[in-house]
Write a protein that holds these residues in place. Structure first.
Motif, PDB file in Angstrom:
ATOM      1  N   ASP A 263     -11.841  11.413   9.322  1.00  0.00           N
ATOM      2  CA  ASP A 263     -12.908  10.095  11.019  1.00  0.00           C
ATOM      3  C   ASP A 263     -13.493   9.561  10.654  1.00  0.00           C
ATOM      4  O   ASP A 263     -13.834   8.312  10.833  1.00  0.00           O
ATOM      5  CB  ASP A 263     -12.852  11.474  11.768  1.00  0.00           C
ATOM      6  CG  ASP A 263     -12.200  12.964  12.322  1.00  0.00           C
ATOM      7  OD1 ASP A 263     -10.762  12.286  11.987  1.00  0.00           O
ATOM      8  OD2 ASP A 263     -12.503  13.387  12.892  1.00  0.00           O
ATOM      9  N   GLU A 264     -14.656   9.520   9.488  1.00  0.00           N
ATOM     10  CA  GLU A 264     -15.448   9.019   9.032  1.00  0.00           C
ATOM     11  C   GLU A 264     -14.670   7.734   8.304  1.00  0.00           C
ATOM     12  O   GLU A 264     -14.948   6.786   8.471  1.00  0.00           O
ATOM     13  CB  GLU A 264     -16.071   9.575   8.235  1.00  0.00           C
ATOM     14  CG  GLU A 264     -17.461   8.790   7.714  1.00  0.00           C
ATOM     15  CD  GLU A 264     -18.942   8.282   9.070  1.00  0.00           C
ATOM     16  OE1 GLU A 264     -19.450   7.617   8.242  1.00  0.00           O
ATOM     17  OE2 GLU A 264     -18.483   9.281  10.145  1.00  0.00           O
TER      18      GLU A 264
ATOM     19  N   ARG B 216     -14.190  16.313   9.308  1.00  0.00           N
ATOM     20  CA  ARG B 216     -15.090  14.955   9.220  1.00  0.00           C
ATOM     21  C   ARG B 216     -15.088  13.476   8.997  1.00  0.00           C
ATOM     22  O   ARG B 216     -15.554  12.468   9.364  1.00  0.00           O
ATOM     23  CB  ARG B 216     -16.159  16.091   9.356  1.00  0.00           C
ATOM     24  CG  ARG B 216     -16.547  16.659  10.344  1.00  0.00           C
ATOM     25  CD  ARG B 216     -18.061  16.989  10.799  1.00  0.00           C
ATOM     26  NE  ARG B 216     -18.272  17.817   9.255  1.00  0.00           N
ATOM     27  CZ  ARG B 216     -17.920  19.125   9.404  1.00  0.00           C
ATOM     28  NH1 ARG B 216     -17.467  20.017  10.281  1.00  0.00           N
ATOM     29  NH2 ARG B 216     -17.898  20.090   8.146  1.00  0.00           N
TER      30      ARG B 216
ATOM     31  N   ARG C 148     -14.498  19.787   7.249  1.00  0.00           N
ATOM     32  CA  ARG C 148     -15.070  19.228   6.709  1.00  0.00           C
ATOM     33  C   ARG C 148     -14.155  17.960   6.457  1.00  0.00           C
ATOM     34  O   ARG C 148     -14.963  16.777   6.051  1.00  0.00           O
ATOM     35  CB  ARG C 148     -16.015  20.233   5.057  1.00  0.00           C
ATOM     36  CG  ARG C 148     -17.412  18.686   4.754  1.00  0.00           C
ATOM     37  CD  ARG C 148     -17.371  19.580   2.770  1.00  0.00           C
ATOM     38  NE  ARG C 148     -18.109  20.625   3.348  1.00  0.00           N
ATOM     39  CZ  ARG C 148     -18.849  21.381   3.005  1.00  0.00           C
ATOM     40  NH1 ARG C 148     -18.415  21.107   1.637  1.00  0.00           N
ATOM     41  NH2 ARG C 148     -19.592  22.905   3.383  1.00  0.00           N
TER      42      ARG C 148
END
Length: 286
Positions: free
Chosen positions: A118-119, A115, A112
């Protein structure tokens, strides 16, 4: 009958008859003061039970300010204890988990986090692109113009200049045929030639050579000797490629031709070819 004799009492009469009250002593008063008449017995209401006394003490409520503050403090203390107990229960659940479950939970948290990072990076890139959109548009325009110029040089539709060599072939006995000139062109291309012009004819990808009477034709245009190659490219690569043993120069000299190579400071290739409009091919982006 004697005066001291009393009639017999009925059973239970003694329990009903009130007990004799001891005589009240008159309060001491000043000397010579006559004591007043004795006070009569005190009148009391019906005796209350314990439950009634408790209810009378609780209602109506009589709450003081200090009691209200103490009650609020006790409520806050109880709420904090409840929260602490709940958090301890959650922690104890993790402490009692198996090692495999803990590893899985850590992996999920790591995934999590990755992610989200990366976002965040993607959003940061989009923000930078939006901020520099005007600069990017200008850069894209410059790149388009440069690409058009490069393709124009390869297609022969625009003039070109730069470093290179000039190769001159003189054939007094007319022994040099079109195949020898084609071999020379291929050798120059293999050595890194970027633009070539032969006797005023621009050489492009679809150029062809043919033998004509008293000469050679390039793309249907007859040229005569001396055959002069103007070649743009790196001179340090072009000239050695012509002079390798068994190469172009030795092959032409076997035909009794005279070959000369020079390195001018700048080569200008200004012969142009008309741009051809394809009949069937179209851009895939249109």
């Amino acid at each position: 009958m004697s005066t001291n004799d009393t009639p017999p009492e009925e059973p239970g009469a003694a329990a009903q008859r009130p007990k004799a009250q001891p005589p009240l002593e008159p309060p001491a008063g000043p000397v010579g003061h006559e004591p007043g008449p004795a006070a009569g017995p005190e009148v009391t209401g019906p005796e209350q039970t314990g439950r009634q006394r408790l209810a009378a003490g609780l209602w109506p409520p009589r709450v003081s300010r200090a009691q209200l503050i103490v009650a609020v403090l006790l409520f806050v203390l109880g709420l904090g204890l409840a929260i602490q107990v709940r958090s301890n229960s959650d922690s104890s659940a993790l402490r009692g988990a198996r090692q495999e479950d803990l590893v899985r939970i850590l992996d999920e948290l790591d995934g999590r986090t990755k992610r989200l990072e990366d976002e965040k990076q993607r959003l940061d890139d989009q923000r930078r692109e939006l901020e520099s959109s005007s600069n990017q548009a200008e850069e894209a325009r410059k790149q388009t113009v440069e690409k058009e110029r490069q393709l124009g040089i390869l297609a022969g539709t625009v003039a070109a200049q730069g470093p290179g060599i000039v190769l001159k072939i003189t054939d007094p006995k007319n022994q040099v045929q079109s195949d020898k000139l084609l071999d020379t062109l291929q050798e120059l291309r293999a050595a890194g030639a970027e633009a070539i012009q032969i006797n005023g004819v621009r050489i492009v990808a679809d150029s062809y050579f043919s033998d004509e009477e008293d000469g050679v034709a390039i793309d249907g245009k007859k040229i005569t000797q001396p055959y002069e190659f103007k070649v743009i490219g790196k001179p340090q690569d072009l000239e050695p490629a012509l002079n390798i043993p068994g190469g172009v120069v030795q092959s032409l000299e076997k035909e009794q031709a005279v070959v000369g190579v020079t390195r001018p400071a700048k080569i200008v290739v200004d012969a142009l070819r008309a741009a051809k409009q394809p009949d069937y091919a179209r851009s895939s982006s249109s």
